[in-house]
Design a protein around this motif. Sequence first.
Motif, PDB file in Angstrom:
ATOM      1  N   PHE A 171      38.012  32.733  93.489  1.00  0.00           N
ATOM      2  CA  PHE A 171      39.155  33.518  93.648  1.00  0.00           C
ATOM      3  C   PHE A 171      39.728  33.524  95.206  1.00  0.00           C
ATOM      4  O   PHE A 171      39.187  33.187  95.770  1.00  0.00           O
ATOM      5  CB  PHE A 171      38.867  35.050  93.318  1.00  0.00           C
ATOM      6  N   ASN A 172      41.029  33.939  95.085  1.00  0.00           N
ATOM      7  CA  ASN A 172      41.789  34.013  96.200  1.00  0.00           C
ATOM      8  C   ASN A 172      42.040  35.633  96.448  1.00  0.00           C
ATOM      9  O   ASN A 172      42.672  36.144  95.592  1.00  0.00           O
ATOM     10  CB  ASN A 172      42.906  33.325  96.370  1.00  0.00           C
ATOM     11  N   SER A 173      41.575  36.421  97.330  1.00  0.00           N
ATOM     12  CA  SER A 173      41.543  37.738  97.592  1.00  0.00           C
ATOM     13  C   SER A 173      43.044  38.003  98.268  1.00  0.00           C
ATOM     14  O   SER A 173      43.233  39.218  98.169  1.00  0.00           O
ATOM     15  CB  SER A 173      40.465  38.278  98.531  1.00  0.00           C
ATOM     16  N   LYS A 174      43.605  37.045  98.830  1.00  0.00           N
ATOM     17  CA  LYS A 174      44.973  37.347  99.428  1.00  0.00           C
ATOM     18  C   LYS A 174      46.227  36.484  98.962  1.00  0.00           C
ATOM     19  O   LYS A 174      46.690  35.829  99.759  1.00  0.00           O
ATOM     20  CB  LYS A 174      44.933  37.369 101.009  1.00  0.00           C
ATOM     21  N   ALA A 175      46.264  36.335  97.571  1.00  0.00           N
ATOM     22  CA  ALA A 175      47.209  35.609  96.999  1.00  0.00           C
ATOM     23  C   ALA A 175      48.761  36.261  96.869  1.00  0.00           C
ATOM     24  O   ALA A 175      48.664  37.483  96.851  1.00  0.00           O
ATOM     25  CB  ALA A 175      46.698  35.065  95.768  1.00  0.00           C
ATOM     26  N   THR A 176      49.736  35.501  96.800  1.00  0.00           N
ATOM     27  CA  THR A 176      50.839  36.075  96.306  1.00  0.00           C
ATOM     28  C   THR A 176      51.544  35.465  95.129  1.00  0.00           C
ATOM     29  O   THR A 176      51.687  34.272  95.168  1.00  0.00           O
ATOM     30  CB  THR A 176      52.038  35.936  97.491  1.00  0.00           C
ATOM     31  N   LEU A 184      43.589  36.536  93.218  1.00  0.00           N
ATOM     32  CA  LEU A 184      43.898  36.002  91.996  1.00  0.00           C
ATOM     33  C   LEU A 184      42.670  35.101  91.595  1.00  0.00           C
ATOM     34  O   LEU A 184      41.975  34.193  92.446  1.00  0.00           O
ATOM     35  CB  LEU A 184      45.092  34.835  92.349  1.00  0.00           C
ATOM     36  N   SER A 185      42.108  35.172  90.470  1.00  0.00           N
ATOM     37  CA  SER A 185      40.752  34.799  89.980  1.00  0.00           C
ATOM     38  C   SER A 185      40.852  33.753  88.992  1.00  0.00           C
ATOM     39  O   SER A 185      41.530  34.088  88.130  1.00  0.00           O
ATOM     40  CB  SER A 185      39.771  35.760  89.661  1.00  0.00           C
ATOM     41  N   ARG A 186      40.115  32.664  89.194  1.00  0.00           N
ATOM     42  CA  ARG A 186      40.106  31.564  87.989  1.00  0.00           C
ATOM     43  C   ARG A 186      39.185  31.979  87.003  1.00  0.00           C
ATOM     44  O   ARG A 186      37.733  31.355  87.183  1.00  0.00           O
ATOM     45  CB  ARG A 186      40.012  30.181  88.238  1.00  0.00           C
ATOM     46  N   THR A 187      38.958  32.706  86.307  1.00  0.00           N
ATOM     47  CA  THR A 187      37.999  33.399  85.241  1.00  0.00           C
ATOM     48  C   THR A 187      38.678  33.787  83.885  1.00  0.00           C
ATOM     49  O   THR A 187      40.065  33.928  83.957  1.00  0.00           O
ATOM     50  CB  THR A 187      37.242  34.583  86.072  1.00  0.00           C
ATOM     51  N   GLY A 188      38.112  34.330  83.127  1.00  0.00           N
ATOM     52  CA  GLY A 188      38.702  34.768  81.793  1.00  0.00           C
ATOM     53  C   GLY A 188      37.652  34.988  80.814  1.00  0.00           C
ATOM     54  O   GLY A 188      36.414  34.690  81.090  1.00  0.00           O
ATOM     55  N   TYR A 189      38.296  35.347  79.397  1.00  0.00           N
ATOM     56  CA  TYR A 189      37.208  35.608  78.392  1.00  0.00           C
ATOM     57  C   TYR A 189      37.698  35.207  76.997  1.00  0.00           C
ATOM     58  O   TYR A 189      37.696  35.736  76.015  1.00  0.00           O
ATOM     59  CB  TYR A 189      37.004  37.169  78.359  1.00  0.00           C
ATOM     60  N   THR A 190      38.405  33.912  77.171  1.00  0.00           N
ATOM     61  CA  THR A 190      38.975  33.275  76.042  1.00  0.00           C
ATOM     62  C   THR A 190      38.391  32.149  75.556  1.00  0.00           C
ATOM     63  O   THR A 190      38.552  31.480  74.650  1.00  0.00           O
ATOM     64  CB  THR A 190      40.456  33.147  76.207  1.00  0.00           C
ATOM     65  N   GLY A 191      37.548  31.251  76.473  1.00  0.00           N
ATOM     66  CA  GLY A 191      37.254  29.760  76.476  1.00  0.00           C
ATOM     67  C   GLY A 191      38.245  28.950  76.918  1.00  0.00           C
ATOM     68  O   GLY A 191      37.962  27.561  76.524  1.00  0.00           O
ATOM     69  N   GLY A 194      42.184  29.537  82.596  1.00  0.00           N
ATOM     70  CA  GLY A 194      42.908  31.032  82.580  1.00  0.00           C
ATOM     71  C   GLY A 194      42.525  31.757  84.165  1.00  0.00           C
ATOM     72  O   GLY A 194      41.771  31.110  84.779  1.00  0.00           O
ATOM     73  N   TYR A 195      43.438  32.741  84.340  1.00  0.00           N
ATOM     74  CA  TYR A 195      43.086  33.460  85.536  1.00  0.00           C
ATOM     75  C   TYR A 195      43.338  34.757  85.328  1.00  0.00           C
ATOM     76  O   TYR A 195      44.138  35.223  84.357  1.00  0.00           O
ATOM     77  CB  TYR A 195      44.333  33.008  86.470  1.00  0.00           C
ATOM     78  N   GLU A 196      42.610  35.615  86.140  1.00  0.00           N
ATOM     79  CA  GLU A 196      42.630  37.277  86.076  1.00  0.00           C
ATOM     80  C   GLU A 196      43.212  37.452  87.529  1.00  0.00           C
ATOM     81  O   GLU A 196      43.100  37.001  88.462  1.00  0.00           O
ATOM     82  CB  GLU A 196      41.400  37.728  85.802  1.00  0.00           C
ATOM     83  N   ILE A 197      44.495  38.404  87.105  1.00  0.00           N
ATOM     84  CA  ILE A 197      45.447  38.614  88.325  1.00  0.00           C
ATOM     85  C   ILE A 197      45.135  40.158  88.587  1.00  0.00           C
ATOM     86  O   ILE A 197      45.293  40.991  87.710  1.00  0.00           O
ATOM     87  CB  ILE A 197      46.720  38.507  88.169  1.00  0.00           C
ATOM     88  N   TYR A 198      44.880  40.728  89.920  1.00  0.00           N
ATOM     89  CA  TYR A 198      44.541  42.076  90.235  1.00  0.00           C
ATOM     90  C   TYR A 198      45.562  42.312  91.246  1.00  0.00           C
ATOM     91  O   TYR A 198      45.907  41.824  92.066  1.00  0.00           O
ATOM     92  CB  TYR A 198      43.205  42.199  90.894  1.00  0.00           C
ATOM     93  N   THR A 199      46.162  43.607  91.099  1.00  0.00           N
ATOM     94  CA  THR A 199      47.228  43.854  91.718  1.00  0.00           C
ATOM     95  C   THR A 199      47.419  45.468  91.874  1.00  0.00           C
ATOM     96  O   THR A 199      46.746  45.934  91.050  1.00  0.00           O
ATOM     97  CB  THR A 199      48.763  43.228  91.513  1.00  0.00           C
TER      98      THR A 199
END
Length: 356
Positions: A171-176, A184-191, A194-199
């Motif tokens: 992940f990148n803790s300081k993405a825009t 921005l994290s390259r993770t997911g729950y779909t197989g 994908g990416y998970e975005i925290y804001t």
Amino acid sequence: MERKTPLYDLHVSIGGKIVPFAGYLLPVQYEGVIKEHMAVRQDCGLFDVSHMGEVLLEGDNALSALNHLLANDFSGMTDGQVRYSPMLNEQGGIVDDLVVCRIRENRYILVVNAANREKDVAWMREHLPDGVAMTDVSDNWAQMALQGPRSREILARIAAEEDIPRKYYHFNSKATVAGIDCMLSRTGYTGELGYEIYTAPENAAILFQRLLDEGATPCGLGARDTLRLEASMPLYGHEMTDDISPMEAGVGWAVKADTHDFVGREAMLRRGVPRTRIGLQMTGKGIAREKQDVYLGEERIGHVTSGTHLPFLGGAYAMALVKTGRVQEGDSVEVDVRGRRVAARVVPLPFYKRAK
């Protein structure tokens, strides 16, 4: 009373069918579970996962605290790395499964399941060693999941290439993204890729709408569940509970009992692996559902933990927890579907695995 995520009003405005889930009001679907499922498998889907919990762990003893609380080993993690782990109770069962994001030395974000947020926080506080500060920061974040083969293409239109993690479970803790500060994290729950975005919550609706404008399909809880089941990913409360060990649940790869001690380790090792998570493909007419019994001849060998019709694979599948060693891949069993025995075949997990 259920809470609303920062995206609630947007869900309503674009036709989301709202249901209560894990203490929140969330969309179960928009235009249909099958359409949303297939969008993730073939294109790109977007989920609101703001109901997930985030816990900040920091202090001189943060690493030793993680290795005490969790079954995986967090030694050797680098900044920007993500690692999955079950968290055990004293009996060797699973309190929850979660991911840990290392921001820097002695500072970590733990992402926990929504329904378990308060339970997890209380359990961790009870077992936390000295020299560590723990803060529930869940209300400071909105979270969304962009999933599917076109997810990187869509992100690249509104984010700098260097801000998008290239490696899985990083992940990148300081993405825009679209001019908005994010983790921005390259993770997911779909197989899928994908990416998970925290804001920040106040930015969530703007960012979600921008991703829709770039071509992502809005997806609800229904597709999230069929996708994770198709990818054979365990779900807390189904394949994992306080009474199921990680070895039984099939996540023993995330347990490092030979490298360090942790809460529940000795009990987990003593109990062994009397049950095993397996995959079933229904060969008879019927759909297996959770808690339905599985039979080998007249012997009840276990029960279904999750089951449904899987849109991409085009058939009915289920995961089950059964007595270890009673069946192997290719064997025929039966599932008691509302009083009627329906034939099934033991098949390997995962049911679906994306092409690299």
